[in-house]
Design an enzyme around this catalytic site. Structure first.
Site, short mmCIF file in Angstrom:
data_model
loop_
_atom_site.label_atom_id
_atom_site.label_comp_id
_atom_site.label_asym_id
_atom_site.label_seq_id
_atom_site.Cartn_x
_atom_site.Cartn_y
_atom_site.Cartn_z
N ASN A 19 0.83 -1.19 0.00
CA ASN A 19 0.00 0.00 0.00
C ASN A 19 0.88 1.26 0.00
OD1 ASN A 19 -2.54 1.66 0.43
ND2 ASN A 19 -3.35 -0.41 0.70
N ARG A 20 0.41 2.35 0.60
CA ARG A 20 1.05 3.65 0.41
C ARG A 20 1.83 4.12 1.63
NH1 ARG A 20 -3.53 3.05 -2.39
NH2 ARG A 20 -3.40 3.64 -4.59
N HIS A 76 -1.46 -9.68 -3.87
CA HIS A 76 -2.23 -8.66 -4.59
C HIS A 76 -3.00 -9.36 -5.72
CE1 HIS A 76 -3.06 -4.87 -6.76
NE2 HIS A 76 -2.82 -4.28 -5.59
N ASP A 101 -11.72 1.64 -2.84
CA ASP A 101 -10.28 1.39 -2.69
C ASP A 101 -9.96 1.74 -1.25
OD1 ASP A 101 -7.65 0.78 -3.07
OD2 ASP A 101 -7.27 2.26 -4.64
N GLU A 120 -6.62 -7.42 -0.55
CA GLU A 120 -5.27 -7.44 0.02
C GLU A 120 -5.37 -7.68 1.52
OE1 GLU A 120 -2.95 -3.92 -1.07
OE2 GLU A 120 -4.40 -3.56 -2.68
#
Length: 440
Positions: free
Chosen positions: A125-126, A233, A311, A401
């Site tokens: 992820n981020r 993923h 998302d 995920e």
């Protein structure tokens, strides 16, 4: 529990036999003669010991199977490229989105970069602004998303682009290994194993037979304290592209997820935790189960700027046992229940992770083809209501995920460090998810 302990101890013993000289190379950078962002040069080989019957070819296809379930992989990204399970009529269906030709995954990395079927890491992820702080030291990871303003899935050359080595192989399981020597400016060295396995109760004279697919990542920090959060993923389509979208076909239930991580327009956490029933008129409330498309028109802006769809990181609320690395999904209540009205395929997901990211394929737009094998299977069986779906349309799939609270390393007030920060003194980072399939 004894069986779980034995299996994990065998994995840890396997780690000890693989020295830090066991390195992995990045395939598409080797093709292009470029250098990964940690400054090392890829050499096109791996010193990891190969399993008997394995190849150093990153695009070699490996298949494992049990009764009524077959899974195929390539080492490039430790990637699942096909998963065949039976529908309600007993027909085998491929429920994974991807490509038939392994070379197309390399092309995808250089163009669409969908992350189809791969393991993402070192940190899934981020990461806000591509930076985080550990013990007073600031680390900067490559910014590879939104005009290079933040880090996604481990950086410019994440685990999805590495050639993992096949270190164990049997009829029903495969293990990939990757030694990460400070890739993408993360601190320290990390050794990673991912084991995929299949199981089946078909043919055992039991009622309600089922098949089972399990993904287990086990990572050890070898030299320094570092973030570790790997995740499979996988893009799912339980109707096997018999319909253009999953909106009116796929039912999703997240029975343990009454909370979610609120994000800004860049999908970076704001630090706030929302309640799915009271926020956004229940648009994110899947606790009782509903069609993906039921409230998706109300999901405007919650998947980023100028985006309608899902998302989002859903928190798994349950007694917390993820700090116990012997825990397994077999002892847990499923966190995801998903089924296709068209095929009758049902999938239950159990995991030891703290959260689940759900992505409704908002970014797909019909430019990526459906696998030719899936199209041919639907044509041959006459499925698809008279139409043939040969392109992946918007909302044509769903990503699940299993991972931790996203960007937890930049939100210390959440208390997620024990599940995301690891050192040589700590236990391994384990992501364990089991996907159980039935059909009715």
């Amino acid at each position: 529990m004894c069986g779980v302990l034995r299996q994990l101890m065998l994995l840890l013993l396997a780690f000890l036999s693989i020295t830090p000289s066991c390195s992995a190379w990045n395939f598409h950078h080797q093709l292009n003669g470029t250098t990964p962002s940690n400054g090392t040069t890829t050499n096109g080989s791996s010193s990891c010991p190969l399993a008997n019957g394995a190849s150093s070819n990153p695009l070699q296809v490996y298949t494992i199977a049990a009764n009524n379930i077959t899974a195929s992989f390539i080492p490039y990204g430790a990637r699942l490229i096909s998963l065949m399970v039976p529908d309600r009529e007993g027909k085998m269906q491929d429920v994974i989105v991807g490509y038939d030709n392994p070379q197309d995954y390399v092309k995808d990395t250089l163009t669409n970069h969908t992350y189809f079927g791969c393991i993402v890491g070192r940190y899934a992820n981020r990461i806000r602004n591509g930076t985080f702080v550990l013990d007073g030291t600031t680390y900067n990871t490559p910014k590879n998303e939104l005009n290079k303003t933040q880090t996604l899935h481990g950086g410019s050359v994440g685990y999805d682009q590495r050639n993992w080595t096949v270190t164990a192989l049997s009829n029903s399981s495969i293990t990939f290994t990757l030694f990460d020597s400070g890739y993408e400016h993360f601190p320290g060295d990390v050794i990673n194993h991912v084991t995929f396995s299949v199981n089946s109760s078909y043919g055992l004279k039991r009622p309600n037979p089922q098949t089972e697919f399990t993904a287990r990542t086990v990572s050890l920090s070898l030299t320094e304290k570092t973030p570790i959060m790997l995740s499979p993923h996988i893009y799912w389509n339980l109707n096997a592209f018999k319909n253009e979208t999953v909106l009116e076909d796929t039912l999703l239930e997240l029975p343990l997820s009454s909370r979610y991580v609120e994000v800004d327009s860049r999908l970076i956490p704001t630090g706030n935790i929302g309640n799915v029933s009271s926020s956004l008129n229940g648009t994110l409330d899947f606790t009782k189960g509903k069609l993906i498309g039921k409230d998706i028109k109300s999901a405007d802006g919650i998947c980023g700027a100028n985006c309608t769809g899902y998302d989002n990181c859903f928190i798994i609320d349950r007694p917390n046992n993820a700090s116990d690395w012997t825990s397994s999904p077999q002892t847990m209540v499923p966190a995801v229940n998903m089924s296709s009205i068209t095929t009758g395929i049902n999938m239950l997901v159990t995991t030891n992770q703290q959260a689940i990211q759900i992505y409704s394929c908002n970014g797909q737009n019909g430019t990526i083809p459906v696998k030719g094998s899936q199209v041919a299977r639907n044509k041959a069986s006459g499925d698809g209501n008279g139409t043939v779906v040969d392109k992946i349309e918007q909302y044509g799939c769903l990503v699940i995920e299993t991972e931790g609270w996203i960007d937890g390393i930049n939100n210390p007030d959440w208390g997620q460090d024990p599940f995301q920060i690891y050192s040589p003194e700590s236990g391994p980072a384990i992501n364990w998810a089991t996907y159980v399939f039935t059909a009715s």
